[in-house]
Design an enzyme around this catalytic site. Structure first.
Site, short mmCIF file in Angstrom:
data_model
loop_
_atom_site.label_atom_id
_atom_site.label_comp_id
_atom_site.label_asym_id
_atom_site.label_seq_id
_atom_site.Cartn_x
_atom_site.Cartn_y
_atom_site.Cartn_z
N CYS A 387 0.90 -1.25 0.06
CA CYS A 387 0.08 -0.04 -0.04
C CYS A 387 0.87 1.15 0.11
O CYS A 387 1.84 1.44 0.82
CB CYS A 387 -0.83 0.09 1.29
SG CYS A 387 -1.58 1.66 1.52
N CYS A 390 0.84 3.28 3.24
CA CYS A 390 1.53 2.76 4.20
C CYS A 390 2.98 3.16 4.01
O CYS A 390 3.77 3.36 5.18
CB CYS A 390 1.17 1.13 4.31
SG CYS A 390 -0.40 0.75 4.66
#
Ligand code: SF4
Length: 467
Positions: A387, A390
């Site tokens: 991600c 992230c």
């Protein structure tokens, strides 16, 4: 931001230190350099009556590191404040038919000292030429991955001399490069893909650079990569990276040549007698790192010269990942089934690696969630290593863990993609990645962090309010 400028009828000179606003510890590694000197003012355009809000306070006519950090700062607060309410989607529509010069002028006018051109050492030198033509001061930065062709390093120097500028180079973290090369060798990207190496050598240095800015200027064009760049707007809120104020939405990305054909860029460079990278005459169209770029044959698309051993759809190095759509968008939002990437787990190496961070297993987080009384409070990020949001918060979260080490607050991570996703959605309030939870000392119910600001200070404020 250190800044100085002098102006006369025939010359303009400015100098400024690089990305110095952030005060996080990681920023201390950032080089404090940067100056721009326009030997001749070619300001033949008058696209706006309002010129750059930078006052003349000092002269820096020579290339001299020793005096750059001493320059004084002048930015125009009223210009910066106006940006917050701007509708950049609407602005993109209004500027869609504007020339690159007009778009560049608008970008520099709006953001002054808080914007910089990302220069890769290829035909995006056109951006520097356009910036010069606006007559406004401008900044340029480049990512030195350590793997560029010698021709590119020479070209950087030639560009510096031609425009009388100092390029603000950004370098990868030496410890990270060392760890990667020692564990996997110098050419691991041929074995397991370019993402990991690009993340260390390009994306993280870029992220550091952008954290000192409010806007950046790229040479992305729609015709460069039909799969990923076909919808690049001339200006957008950056969908991936954070700017000075932190959080998604804190950075604006300008793409002044989004609508320009490659051949028109080359016509422009020739007409303006702009120096070009010597690699172009050897058949290179797209230019990047030496091991990952090769010349293309007549008729081949330029992106075929990059990461040629990989699937064509994956040919973004992470610098412009916001261009990737469809299945990757589902991943980013945490709503996909992850099938596009083997549950999002197969090809990405883990993130948030620090001795100050606790890695929770499924059993570990189940136990934590069950406890009514904990010895100490915990903050836990639910994440997926693929991600990009992230990845974007990795540095600040690791820094947070290091700050809190020994403080009585545990900092942890729980990988919640793949087969853990259903459980995390059901029991841990997972909506999208990353989800940050605070487990107080005397309550079993975790409290979800609602803000998208994931810088250290914001996370600390959240913790301090609840501890
Ligand atoms: Fe590494 Fe190649 Fe990416 Fe350069 S382009 S950072 S060498 S993987």
């Amino acid at each position: 931001m250190a800044f100085a400028l002098t102006s006369s009828s025939s010359s303009t000179a400015i100098s400024g230190s690089n990305f110095p606003r952030s005060t996080s510890s990681s920023d201390l590694k950032v080089p404090q350099i940067g100056s721009v000197r326009l030997a001749e003012r070619h300001a033949t355009v008058n696209l706006s009556r309002r010129r750059c809000a930078v006052k003349a306070v000092n002269a820096d006519p020579k290339r001299n590191d020793s005096i750059v950090p001493l320059a004084a700062t002048v930015a125009a607060p009223e210009v910066l404040e106006k940006e917050e309410a701007e509708d950049f989607q609407q602005l993109a529509k209004e500027l869609d038919n504007a020339s690159p010069l007009e778009i560049m002028d608008k970008a520099l006018e709006k953001f002054g000292d808080d914007i910089a051109i990302a220069f890769s050492g290829a035909e995006d030198v056109a951006l520097i030429e356009y910036a010069k033509l606006t007559g406004r001061p401008f900044r340029v930065f480049s990512l030195d991955t350590g793997r560029l062709n010698p021709e590119t390093y020479r070209f950087f120097t030639e560009v510096e001399k031609h425009y009388g500028i100092r390029i603000e180079y950004m370098f990868p973290d030496a410890v990270e490069v060392q760890a990667l090369v020692r564990s996997k060798g110098l050419f691991s990207f041929y074995e397991d893909g370019h993402q990991e190496c690009c993340r260390v050598r390009k994306v993280r240095p870029l992220r550091r650079a952008l954290k000192g800015l409010r806007a950046w200027i790229t040479g992305q064009r729609k015709d460069q990569s039909p799969g990923t760049r076909s919808e690049v707007p001339v200006v957008q809120v950056d969908p991936v990276f954070e700017g000075l104020d932190g959080g998604i939405g804190s950075l604006v990305k300008w793409n002044p040549v989004a609508n320009v054909d490659g051949k028109d860029i080359w016509n422009f460079l020739q007409a303006m007698n702009v120096p070009v990278n010597g690699l172009h005459s050897q058949g290179y169209v797209s230019i990047g790192c030496e091991p990952c770029t090769r010349p293309v044959l007549p008729g081949q698309h330029e992106r075929e010269g990059r990461w040629w051993w990989e699937d064509a759809k994956a040919k973004e190095c992470g610098l412009h990942k916001g261009n990737l759509k469809e299945d990757t968008a589902a991943q980013v939002n945490g709503i996909g089934n992850g099938a596009a990437n083997a549950n999002g787990t197969a090809t990405e190496s883990d993130i948030f690696n620090s001795q100050s961070l606790v890695t929770l297993s499924r059993t570990g987080i189940e136990n934590l969630a069950r406890l009514e009384n904990r010895k100490e409070p915990w903050i836990v990020v639910l994440y997926a290593p693929w991600c990009r949001f992230c990845q974007a918060m990795e540095e600040s979260y690791v820094e947070l863990a290091e700050k809190l080490a020994g403080s009585g607050i545990k900092v942890a991570k729980f990988r919640a993609d793949g087969e853990q996703k259903e459980y995390a959605k059901r029991e841990l309030q997972l909506g999208s990645f990353p989800t940050i939870l605070f487990f107080p000392k005397h309550s079993s119910k975790p409290i979800k962090y609602a803000s998208e600001k994931r810088d250290v200070d914001s996370l600390m404020a959240f913790i301090n309010a609840l501890r």
